[in-house]
Motif scaffolding. Sequence first.
Motif, short mmCIF file in Angstrom:
data_model
loop_
_atom_site.label_atom_id
_atom_site.label_comp_id
_atom_site.label_asym_id
_atom_site.label_seq_id
_atom_site.Cartn_x
_atom_site.Cartn_y
_atom_site.Cartn_z
N SER A 11 -8.96 13.41 6.91
CA SER A 11 -7.94 14.27 6.31
C SER A 11 -6.95 13.45 5.50
CB SER A 11 -7.19 15.04 7.40
OG SER A 11 -6.09 15.76 6.85
N ARG A 12 -6.58 13.99 4.35
CA ARG A 12 -5.50 13.43 3.53
C ARG A 12 -4.21 14.21 3.70
NH1 ARG A 12 -9.34 12.84 -1.76
NH2 ARG A 12 -9.54 10.58 -1.83
N ILE A 13 -4.23 15.28 4.51
CA ILE A 13 -3.08 16.18 4.52
C ILE A 13 -2.47 16.37 5.90
CG2 ILE A 13 -3.75 17.43 2.44
CD1 ILE A 13 -4.95 19.60 4.23
N GLY A 59 -11.18 5.42 4.89
CA GLY A 59 -9.82 4.90 5.06
C GLY A 59 -9.26 4.33 3.77
N SER A 60 -10.10 3.61 3.01
CA SER A 60 -9.64 3.03 1.75
C SER A 60 -9.33 4.10 0.71
CB SER A 60 -10.68 2.06 1.20
OG SER A 60 -11.83 2.74 0.73
N LEU A 61 -9.91 5.31 0.89
CA LEU A 61 -9.65 6.41 -0.03
C LEU A 61 -8.44 7.25 0.40
CD1 LEU A 61 -13.32 7.63 -0.68
CD2 LEU A 61 -11.84 6.37 -2.26
N GLY A 62 -7.78 6.83 1.45
CA GLY A 62 -6.56 7.51 1.88
C GLY A 62 -6.74 8.55 2.95
N PHE A 63 -7.88 8.54 3.61
CA PHE A 63 -8.12 9.52 4.67
C PHE A 63 -7.75 8.96 6.04
CE2 PHE A 63 -11.02 11.03 1.37
CZ PHE A 63 -10.87 12.41 1.44
N ARG A 64 -7.26 9.83 6.89
CA ARG A 64 -7.06 9.51 8.29
C ARG A 64 -8.27 10.04 9.06
NH1 ARG A 64 -2.18 11.46 12.40
NH2 ARG A 64 -3.10 10.55 14.29
N ILE A 65 -8.86 9.21 9.92
CA ILE A 65 -10.12 9.56 10.56
C ILE A 65 -9.90 10.03 12.00
CG2 ILE A 65 -12.46 8.76 11.11
CD1 ILE A 65 -11.75 8.62 8.14
#
Length: 329
Positions: free
Chosen positions: A157-159, A127-133
């Motif tokens: 996912s980041r996209i 999450g801190s790296l910008g991913f949605r889980i």
Amino acid sequence: MAPTFIDLFAGAGLFSAGMMRAGFNPVLAIDLDREAVASYCRNVSPCAVRGSVTDATAVPKADVLIAGPPCQGFSTLGRRDPTDIRNDLSLAILPWIEAASPSLVVVENVPPFLRSAQWRRLARRLGSLGFRIQTWELEAFEFGTPQLRRRAFTVASRIGTVPRPQAGSLRISAGDALFAPIVPDDPMHRWPTPAGIAAERIVLVPPNGDKRDIMRDRPDLCPPSWARVGCQATDVWGRINPSEPANTLRCTFQNPSKGRYLHPFENRCLSLREGARLQGVPDSWIFEGKNYPVARQIGNGVPIPLATAVAVSLAQVFSQHRDLVDKAA
């Protein structure tokens, strides 16, 4: 250009094979098992190397990163030891993610992994790296695998949101897989020859039977522990029901004392080829190694039909958001 992926804890490459069926191209696969790496290179792609996932050096860029860290410390088939040192290996993928900068990450494991301290730490960092889980628990049998095998997938996912794979209508029984003709002299169609007490026990097990039949007919062949556990662990020394999906295939599927792994009718355990078929592996695959190392490679893998279903969902979101991927690159 085909989207690329890295496979960590790659084993013999069953998950990678599913990814390739959905149009992804592997750029690196890594595993500590020398024979599994040789099997990967022989059957999937020459990109596999032997090494430790804890060494995240010279990491290539990739669109997707997949990983199947050890499940033994989380599995209900084991001791579920929270101090098992293998449990923290799931966190070793984080430096790879930072270096490879993928748009999608998929971590495969057993369902209890999703309720572990390691999963919570992994999810927070993603999450801190910008991913949605997202998390999925999928039953392999519902996706064309002739086996009951429930697996958990953590999808980051980041996209965009990745659509959950939808179970298909194809249902394959164990008999459908086991009774298909096997090419003469197939080097994978081999099994340990039963001898001694093991051979005596096996001939006593009728179709769909198990250790209870041995206990009834020949108690002298049964250890005291069988009487103590009573109706527990009834699948051991059991024959596979050809009309149903097989039970979860473990690395020890050539040992009848470990589960319902006897051939439906013949007086033997499954061959390596038959075990591979229960994982959806094509008969064209030849695994490297002796019996147990090969059985371990087969039993540790993600069933290829299930891996393919997951990969198709990844491909859908990847195709829809290709502009975001190109911008990130």
